[in-house]
Scaffold this motif. Structure first.
Motif, PDB file in Angstrom:
ATOM      1  N   ASP A 139       0.800  -1.219   0.000  1.00  0.00           N
ATOM      2  CA  ASP A 139       0.000   0.000   0.000  1.00  0.00           C
ATOM      3  C   ASP A 139       0.836   1.273   0.000  1.00  0.00           C
ATOM      4  N   ALA A 140       1.954   1.280   0.706  1.00  0.00           N
ATOM      5  CA  ALA A 140       2.791   2.482   0.740  1.00  0.00           C
ATOM      6  C   ALA A 140       3.325   2.798  -0.654  1.00  0.00           C
ATOM      7  N   ALA A 141       3.760   1.786  -1.380  1.00  0.00           N
ATOM      8  CA  ALA A 141       4.256   2.006  -2.739  1.00  0.00           C
ATOM      9  C   ALA A 141       3.131   2.493  -3.645  1.00  0.00           C
ATOM     10  N   ILE A 142       1.971   1.884  -3.530  1.00  0.00           N
ATOM     11  CA  ILE A 142       0.842   2.290  -4.366  1.00  0.00           C
ATOM     12  C   ILE A 142       0.479   3.744  -4.086  1.00  0.00           C
ATOM     13  N   ARG A 143       0.447   4.153  -2.829  1.00  0.00           N
ATOM     14  CA  ARG A 143       0.152   5.553  -2.493  1.00  0.00           C
ATOM     15  C   ARG A 143       1.202   6.492  -3.098  1.00  0.00           C
ATOM     16  N   LEU A 144       2.476   6.099  -3.009  1.00  0.00           N
ATOM     17  CA  LEU A 144       3.545   6.913  -3.592  1.00  0.00           C
ATOM     18  C   LEU A 144       3.317   7.086  -5.089  1.00  0.00           C
ATOM     19  N   TYR A 145       3.032   6.026  -5.802  1.00  0.00           N
ATOM     20  CA  TYR A 145       2.825   6.109  -7.249  1.00  0.00           C
ATOM     21  C   TYR A 145       1.596   6.954  -7.576  1.00  0.00           C
ATOM     22  N   GLU A 146       0.535   6.800  -6.813  1.00  0.00           N
ATOM     23  CA  GLU A 146      -0.672   7.585  -7.063  1.00  0.00           C
ATOM     24  C   GLU A 146      -0.432   9.073  -6.821  1.00  0.00           C
ATOM     25  N   ARG A 147       0.360   9.408  -5.803  1.00  0.00           N
ATOM     26  CA  ARG A 147       0.701  10.822  -5.562  1.00  0.00           C
ATOM     27  C   ARG A 147       1.464  11.408  -6.749  1.00  0.00           C
ATOM     28  N   ARG A 148       2.114  10.560  -7.495  1.00  0.00           N
ATOM     29  CA  ARG A 148       2.900  11.003  -8.648  1.00  0.00           C
ATOM     30  C   ARG A 148       2.077  11.012  -9.934  1.00  0.00           C
ATOM     31  N   GLY A 149       0.777  10.777  -9.832  1.00  0.00           N
ATOM     32  CA  GLY A 149      -0.090  10.867 -10.995  1.00  0.00           C
ATOM     33  C   GLY A 149      -0.350   9.562 -11.712  1.00  0.00           C
ATOM     34  N   LEU A 150       0.150   8.454 -11.197  1.00  0.00           N
ATOM     35  CA  LEU A 150      -0.160   7.158 -11.793  1.00  0.00           C
ATOM     36  C   LEU A 150      -1.486   6.670 -11.226  1.00  0.00           C
ATOM     37  N   ARG A 151      -2.140   5.802 -11.980  1.00  0.00           N
ATOM     38  CA  ARG A 151      -3.425   5.271 -11.505  1.00  0.00           C
ATOM     39  C   ARG A 151      -3.539   3.806 -11.881  1.00  0.00           C
ATOM     40  N   PRO A 152      -4.313   3.058 -11.119  1.00  0.00           N
ATOM     41  CA  PRO A 152      -4.496   1.649 -11.462  1.00  0.00           C
ATOM     42  C   PRO A 152      -5.212   1.519 -12.812  1.00  0.00           C
ATOM     43  N   VAL A 153      -4.689   0.632 -13.677  1.00  0.00           N
ATOM     44  CA  VAL A 153      -5.325   0.391 -14.962  1.00  0.00           C
ATOM     45  C   VAL A 153      -5.526  -1.107 -15.222  1.00  0.00           C
ATOM     46  N   MET A 154      -4.965  -1.950 -14.382  1.00  0.00           N
ATOM     47  CA  MET A 154      -5.072  -3.390 -14.615  1.00  0.00           C
ATOM     48  C   MET A 154      -4.893  -4.111 -13.284  1.00  0.00           C
TER      49      MET A 154
END
Length: 170
Positions: A139-154
């Motif tokens: 979850d920490a990595a996912i939050r970091l990526y989402e803060r950077r503008g990435l989003r789940p797509v798959m």
């Protein structure tokens, strides 16, 4: 983080990455759903082979994060041909195959420094499309990526024979 130096390197450093890959492999086991995991030696052997393959693709690169010549993190980016078959992308796309920070250095902004440099390197190459996979439970990595503008797509789903009663990992 003036004490951390980020440098772009090639496949010649691959064997230096083993301890940080193994630290990430252990981290994955601590945050991901229960499963039967490869032992460290087999995990590294498979990952090393993948790194050699990915780095053969033009434009792929490794970033090292070093503090006083000690390796504290790395990122490996695989650049490959586009466009994607599903999403509108450019003629070249990138996938962050691995980002790892040593357990002792986590939470100090090194992952962010590596991601900032990944973005800068890709921008310099005119590559705007970046894919990053993260394990369920990280979850920490996912939050970091989402803060950077990435989003789940798959979402990847898996069934492993090694998880079935009576089966043995080979």
């Amino acid at each position: 983080m003036a004490d951390v130096e980020i440098s772009r390197v090639g496949i010649e450093v691959v064997d230096r990455l083993e301890p940080l890959w193994l630290a990430l492999h252990e981290h994955h086991q601590s945050v991901a759903p229960p499963a039967v995991y490869q032992p460290n030696d087999r995990s590294w052997a498979a990952r090393r082979r993948a790194y050699v393959e990915w780095m053969a693709s033009p434009g792929s690169f490794i970033l090292l994060a070093e503090r006083e010549r000690d390796l504290v993190g790395y990122a490996l980016v695989h650049v490959h041909a586009g466009p994607d078959d599903t999403w509108v992308t450019g003629d070249r796309m990138a996938e962050l195959e691995t980002i790892s920070v040593s357990p002792a250095a986590r939470g100090q902004g090194i992952g962010t420094l590596l991601l900032d440099r990944v973005d800068a390197e890709l921008a310099a190459e005119g590559i705007n499309d970046l894919f990053i996979a993260a394990l369920t439970g990280n979850d920490a990595a996912i939050r970091l990526y989402e803060r950077r503008g990435l989003r789940p797509v798959m979402v990847h789903l898996a069934r492993f024979a090694a998880d079935q009663p009576g089966d043995q990992a080979g």
